[in-house]
Write an enzyme that holds these catalytic residues in place. Structure first.
Site, PDB file in Angstrom:
ATOM      1  CG  LEU A 174     -11.375   6.109   7.724  1.00  0.00           C
ATOM      2  CD1 LEU A 174     -11.584   5.965   6.280  1.00  0.00           C
ATOM      3  CD2 LEU A 174     -12.510   6.457   8.153  1.00  0.00           C
ATOM      4  N   GLY A 175      -8.415   4.946  11.382  1.00  0.00           N
ATOM      5  CA  GLY A 175      -7.572   3.745  12.134  1.00  0.00           C
ATOM      6  C   GLY A 175      -6.719   2.684  11.471  1.00  0.00           C
TER       7      GLY A 175
ATOM      8  CG  ASN B   2      -1.874  -0.933   1.377  1.00  0.00           C
ATOM      9  OD1 ASN B   2      -1.786  -2.030   1.996  1.00  0.00           O
ATOM     10  ND2 ASN B   2      -3.092  -0.658   0.677  1.00  0.00           N
TER      11      ASN B   2
ATOM     12  CB  SER C  96      -4.561  -1.797   4.864  1.00  0.00           C
ATOM     13  OG  SER C  96      -5.863  -1.209   5.244  1.00  0.00           O
TER      14      SER C  96
ATOM     15  CB  SER D 256      -1.309   3.764  12.151  1.00  0.00           C
ATOM     16  OG  SER D 256      -2.202   4.203  13.217  1.00  0.00           O
TER      17      SER D 256
ATOM     18  N   GLY E 197      -4.028   7.813   6.664  1.00  0.00           N
ATOM     19  CA  GLY E 197      -4.013   9.261   6.950  1.00  0.00           C
ATOM     20  C   GLY E 197      -5.461   9.802   6.973  1.00  0.00           C
TER      21      GLY E 197
ATOM     22  CD  GLU F 264      -2.527   3.301  16.696  1.00  0.00           C
ATOM     23  OE1 GLU F 264      -3.261   3.974  16.749  1.00  0.00           O
ATOM     24  OE2 GLU F 264      -1.845   3.294  15.753  1.00  0.00           O
TER      25      GLU F 264
ATOM     26  CG  ASP G 129      -7.968   5.073  16.174  1.00  0.00           C
ATOM     27  OD1 ASP G 129      -8.828   5.596  16.823  1.00  0.00           O
ATOM     28  OD2 ASP G 129      -7.243   5.548  15.325  1.00  0.00           O
TER      29      ASP G 129
END
Length: 385
Positions: free
Chosen positions: A143-144, A55, A135, A146, A140, A193, A204
């Site tokens: 939408l969670g 990605n 993914s 990471s 960025g 995170e 998240d």
């Protein structure tokens, strides 16, 4: 190593109600988004550790001998990964050449992986493996993505190290871990995170771990036991998000709090009694009121107004989700919404220059997969490397 070939996925997250009000001590409802991040971990005999993140066009390999040099001598078994090992983070940053000036997605994803990998295996032999992640979530966009990545990393590497068992039985398509194992996955994902974001709320990664819906209030995260699966359109306006918050009147925040609590009550009713049109009428009304409040708070954007206007012409109700000032919006789809209406709406939104997905909210958190249960197009990417 305890596993030789392992597939896992975790969902993204959307804020259903309560964004911005949550920082003022009000309730927020976060839901899992059934756009998922998928990971494959494969044992190898190459003497290397490789990570493939197509990605973000990142493909890296290291010799095990290089990575062994990075293990701090002062190794103490940190309880469940709750304390970040600053010495190891520092060594990894130097090794990767990461400075405060180049904290991009690629560097943060790599740093997070190596930190969890070395932390979990450093008291034994570092194993040779290849890890590939793909993914369905845009990066960025709030939408969670990471956190879903961190949750997948934690689950795969905890299983590989033998810290938790693999839940998948021979006859299963998918399987989930017990509560105790999920808590361990969540605590290591939270470490990831912290490395990526510095000071995350923990919402998240909790959504990625448990799925469904979470109630977030004053720093406390409570997973709600049962929620209905709701169909939605998710729209990315592709306008950069902006997290600014002008001072607003207390009654607006109180109203947003009441919206979150009413929504929680309605969703709970929908799991304990037959779902009726009135339930959806209430959910639509709450979406409209909340979107108006968010505009009053100054976190709206003309692109989000366009989303609301376009969907309303088709009888559908939308609101922003997350930071606002652009970013993403969600549109509720009733069970009886005709597929032709959905297709036309998606096309209208794409014509506005937006990205749009038909998906659902409230689905399962992190889960292990048999290869047969992974979508064909995702499996193709994971097996390519």
């Amino acid at each position: 190593m305890q596993v030789t070939d392992f597939y896992v996925s975790a969902p993204g997250k959307a804020i259903l109600h309560g964004e911005h009000a949550v920082v003022h001590g009000k309730v927020a409802l976060a839901v899992s988004l059934n756009l998922r991040t998928h990971l494959r971990l494969k044992a190898t005999t190459t003497g290397k550790v490789c990570i493939n993140l197509p990605n973000i066009d990142t493909f890296l390999c290291w010799d095990l001998s290089e990575l062994k040099q990075l293990i701090p001598y002062s190794f103490d078994k940190r309880e469940e990964g709750k304390l970040l090992d600053a010495e190891l983070v520092g060594r990894l940053r130097d090794f990767l050449g990461v400075t405060n000036g180049n904290l991009d997605t690629r560097n943060m994803a790599t740093l997070s992986f190596l930190y969890i990998y070395i932390s979990l295996f450093r008291s034994s032999e570092l194993p040779s493996l290849t890890l590939t992640v793909w993914s369905e979530l845009p990066t960025g966009a709030g939408l969670g993505s990471s956190a879903a990545y961190s949750v997948c990393l934690a689950a795969a590497l905890l299983c590989a190290s033998g810290a938790i068992p693999t839940p998948l039985k021979e006859w299963d398509q998918t399987a989930r871990w017990c509560q105790e194992d999920l808590e361990l996955i969540n605590s290591w994902a939270f470490q990831g995170e912290i490395i990526i974001h510095g000071n995350p709320s923990g919402v998240d990664n909790a959504v990625g771990t448990w799925g469904g819906m979470l109630r977030f209030l004053a720093g406390k995260i409570i997973p709600l036991s049962r929620v209905p699966l709701l169909r939605i359109l998710l729209t990315n306006t592709k306008v950069p998000r902006s997290t600014k918050f002008p001072s607003v009147m207390t009654p607006v925040l109180d109203s947003v709090d009441a919206i979150s609590c009413t929504c929680e009550k309605v969703l709970s009713e929908m799991t304990s009694e037959p779902i009726r049109g009135e339930h959806y009428n209430t959910l639509e009304e709450l979406i409209d009121i909340n979107q108006h409040h968010l505009n009053v708070m100054g976190v709206g954007h003309p692109a989000l107004d366009t989303l609301c206007r376009v969907t309303l012409t088709r009888g559908l109700h939308s609101k922003l989700t997350g930071a606002g000032g652009g970013g993403c919006g969600i549109t509720l789809l009733r069970p009886e919404t005709d597929s032709s209406v959905i297709q036309t709406t998606v096309q209208d939104l794409k014509d506005c220059g937006f990205d749009c997905w038909e998906t659902s909210i409230g689905g399962p958190g992190v889960q292990q997969h048999s290869p047969l249960s992974v979508k064909e197009e995702v499996l193709e990417v994971l097996n390519h490397y």
